[in-house]
Motif scaffolding. Structure first.
Motif, PDB file in Angstrom:
ATOM      1  N   MET A 173      -2.656  -2.948   0.713  1.00 46.52           N
ATOM      2  CA  MET A 173      -3.010  -3.389   2.065  1.00 46.52           C
ATOM      3  C   MET A 173      -2.492  -4.796   2.353  1.00 46.52           C
ATOM      4  SD  MET A 173      -4.501  -1.184   3.950  1.00 46.52           S
ATOM      5  CE  MET A 173      -5.069  -2.290   5.227  1.00 46.52           C
ATOM      6  N   LEU A 174      -1.875  -4.946   3.538  1.00 50.15           N
ATOM      7  CA  LEU A 174      -1.352  -6.234   3.982  1.00 50.15           C
ATOM      8  C   LEU A 174      -2.173  -6.842   5.114  1.00 50.15           C
ATOM      9  CD1 LEU A 174       2.412  -5.227   4.005  1.00 50.15           C
ATOM     10  CD2 LEU A 174       1.216  -6.591   2.268  1.00 50.15           C
ATOM     11  N   LYS A 175      -2.479  -6.029   6.139  1.00 49.38           N
ATOM     12  CA  LYS A 175      -3.191  -6.526   7.320  1.00 49.38           C
ATOM     13  C   LYS A 175      -4.151  -5.462   7.833  1.00 49.38           C
ATOM     14  CE  LYS A 175       0.825  -9.075   9.031  1.00 49.38           C
ATOM     15  NZ  LYS A 175       1.857  -9.088  10.070  1.00 49.38           N
ATOM     16  N   GLY A 176      -5.207  -5.913   8.478  1.00 51.51           N
ATOM     17  CA  GLY A 176      -6.131  -4.996   9.130  1.00 51.51           C
ATOM     18  C   GLY A 176      -7.052  -4.293   8.162  1.00 51.51           C
ATOM     19  N   LYS A 177      -7.601  -3.209   8.651  1.00 52.85           N
ATOM     20  CA  LYS A 177      -8.565  -2.423   7.877  1.00 52.85           C
ATOM     21  C   LYS A 177      -8.155  -0.960   8.008  1.00 52.85           C
ATOM     22  CE  LYS A 177     -13.385  -3.273   7.574  1.00 52.85           C
ATOM     23  NZ  LYS A 177     -14.647  -3.497   8.301  1.00 52.85           N
ATOM     24  N   LEU A 178      -8.044  -0.273   6.873  1.00 51.88           N
ATOM     25  CA  LEU A 178      -7.578   1.117   6.846  1.00 51.88           C
ATOM     26  C   LEU A 178      -8.658   2.024   6.296  1.00 51.88           C
ATOM     27  CD1 LEU A 178      -5.014   3.046   7.060  1.00 51.88           C
ATOM     28  CD2 LEU A 178      -4.765   2.646   4.610  1.00 51.88           C
ATOM     29  N   ILE A 190     -12.454   2.586   2.488  1.00 55.37           N
ATOM     30  CA  ILE A 190     -12.035   1.557   3.432  1.00 55.37           C
ATOM     31  C   ILE A 190     -11.265   0.507   2.636  1.00 55.37           C
ATOM     32  CG2 ILE A 190     -12.762  -0.141   5.144  1.00 55.37           C
ATOM     33  CD1 ILE A 190     -13.542   2.786   5.845  1.00 55.37           C
ATOM     34  N   LEU A 191     -10.020   0.249   3.051  1.00 54.55           N
ATOM     35  CA  LEU A 191      -9.178  -0.738   2.377  1.00 54.55           C
ATOM     36  C   LEU A 191      -8.949  -1.926   3.306  1.00 54.55           C
ATOM     37  CD1 LEU A 191      -8.541   2.015   0.904  1.00 54.55           C
ATOM     38  CD2 LEU A 191      -6.358   1.017   0.349  1.00 54.55           C
ATOM     39  N   GLU A 192      -8.966  -3.116   2.707  1.00 55.82           N
ATOM     40  CA  GLU A 192      -8.717  -4.360   3.426  1.00 55.82           C
ATOM     41  C   GLU A 192      -7.601  -5.114   2.725  1.00 55.82           C
ATOM     42  OE1 GLU A 192     -12.285  -6.541   4.356  1.00 55.82           O
ATOM     43  OE2 GLU A 192     -13.423  -4.695   4.679  1.00 55.82           O
ATOM     44  N   PRO A 193      -7.039  -6.148   3.371  1.00 56.93           N
ATOM     45  CA  PRO A 193      -5.921  -6.882   2.759  1.00 56.93           C
ATOM     46  C   PRO A 193      -6.207  -7.283   1.311  1.00 56.93           C
ATOM     47  CG  PRO A 193      -6.202  -7.595   5.007  1.00 56.93           C
ATOM     48  CD  PRO A 193      -7.370  -6.676   4.698  1.00 56.93           C
ATOM     49  N   GLY A 194      -5.205  -6.995   0.452  1.00 58.13           N
ATOM     50  CA  GLY A 194      -5.334  -7.281  -0.976  1.00 58.13           C
ATOM     51  C   GLY A 194      -5.808  -6.095  -1.784  1.00 58.13           C
ATOM     52  N   ASP A 195      -6.412  -5.094  -1.139  1.00 55.38           N
ATOM     53  CA  ASP A 195      -6.856  -3.890  -1.840  1.00 55.38           C
ATOM     54  C   ASP A 195      -5.652  -3.003  -2.120  1.00 55.38           C
ATOM     55  OD1 ASP A 195      -9.481  -4.733  -1.525  1.00 55.38           O
ATOM     56  OD2 ASP A 195      -9.942  -3.324   0.099  1.00 55.38           O
ATOM     57  N   SER A 196      -5.761  -2.214  -3.195  1.00 57.70           N
ATOM     58  CA  SER A 196      -4.709  -1.249  -3.488  1.00 57.70           C
ATOM     59  C   SER A 196      -5.334   0.063  -3.906  1.00 57.70           C
ATOM     60  CB  SER A 196      -3.766  -1.777  -4.576  1.00 57.70           C
ATOM     61  OG  SER A 196      -4.446  -1.933  -5.801  1.00 57.70           O
ATOM     62  N   LEU A 197      -4.545   1.125  -3.773  1.00 59.01           N
ATOM     63  CA  LEU A 197      -5.010   2.463  -4.092  1.00 59.01           C
ATOM     64  C   LEU A 197      -3.839   3.261  -4.641  1.00 59.01           C
ATOM     65  CD1 LEU A 197      -7.239   4.694  -3.821  1.00 59.01           C
ATOM     66  CD2 LEU A 197      -6.281   5.162  -1.547  1.00 59.01           C
ATOM     67  N   TYR A 198      -4.047   3.949  -5.745  1.00 57.74           N
ATOM     68  CA  TYR A 198      -3.049   4.841  -6.337  1.00 57.74           C
ATOM     69  C   TYR A 198      -3.695   6.217  -6.389  1.00 57.74           C
ATOM     70  CZ  TYR A 198       0.871   6.076  -9.385  1.00 57.74           C
ATOM     71  OH  TYR A 198       2.023   6.614  -9.895  1.00 57.74           O
ATOM     72  N   PHE A 199      -2.991   7.245  -5.908  1.00 60.22           N
ATOM     73  CA  PHE A 199      -3.609   8.565  -5.888  1.00 60.22           C
ATOM     74  C   PHE A 199      -2.559   9.670  -5.973  1.00 60.22           C
ATOM     75  CE2 PHE A 199      -2.828   7.367  -1.520  1.00 60.22           C
ATOM     76  CZ  PHE A 199      -2.414   8.529  -0.875  1.00 60.22           C
TER      77      PHE A 199
END
Length: 183
Positions: free
Chosen positions: A137-142, A152-161
């Motif tokens: 995540m770079l910007k915003g909320k996903l 819910i991902l926010e800037p700095g979060d990462s996810l591998y799936f």
């Protein structure tokens, strides 16, 4: 009203399959979809997921850039893409994809900058494909839905799936922007 960009991509998909003398059934089997999906994507009447393009490129031994842009990637040592200059992958209206490695030939992964607008919960669409995916995540909320799980991902979060897991995305509180790497 202009022609959707995926119409041109559909022509390249059909042309590639014809050039390889491959039936729609053979391609469907190689990429793990139903023959009806191959035919729908090649008709130019249905938006084409980038994950499908990635799988077709692998199965047919061509560079993804050929399918997206109609030309070969040509760099072998490195490919520098300046800020904001990625190749727009205009194949669906839901998200804005920019390919970050489109100039590099023989890629083993596909990195994108993706922008996802906000949308209503009932408007999300699920996607699944072979391979694996990494989001940073770079910007915003996903909001990302992985099967029945809602993350819910926010800037700095990462996810591998696993991309085989049905997944859907939507921006929350405005547009979300992230690095997406598909392998």
């Amino acid at each position: 009203m202009s022609t959707p960009p995926y119409v041109e991509i559909a022509k390249r998909l059909k042309g590639l399959r014809d050039a390889l003398e491959m039936s729609a059934q053979e391609l469907a089997s190689k990429v793990g979809v139903k023959v009806e999906e191959v035919e729908a994507y090649e008709s130019g009447k249905k938006e084409i997921p980038v994950s499908y393009l990635f799988e077709v490129a692998k199965a047919c031994g061509v560079d993804l850039t050929v399918l997206i842009a109609g030309k070969e990637a040509h760099l072998h040592t490195y490919a520098l893409v300046r800020k904001g200059k990625g190749l727009s992958v205009e194949r669906r209206k839901d998200y804005d994809y920019k390919s970050l490695a489109y100039k590099f030939s023989g890629r083993k992964m596909e990195p994108f900058i993706v922008k996802v607008p906000p949308k209503k919960e009932e408007d999300i669409t699920f996607n699944e494909h072979s391979g694996q995916e990494f989001i940073y995540m770079l910007k915003g909320k996903l909001e990302i839905r992985l099967g029945d799980d809602v993350l819910i991902l926010e800037p700095g979060d990462s996810l591998y799936f696993s991309s085989r897991t049905p997944h859907a995305l939507r921006g929350l509180d405005g547009e979300a922007e992230f690095l997406d790497v598909i392998i």
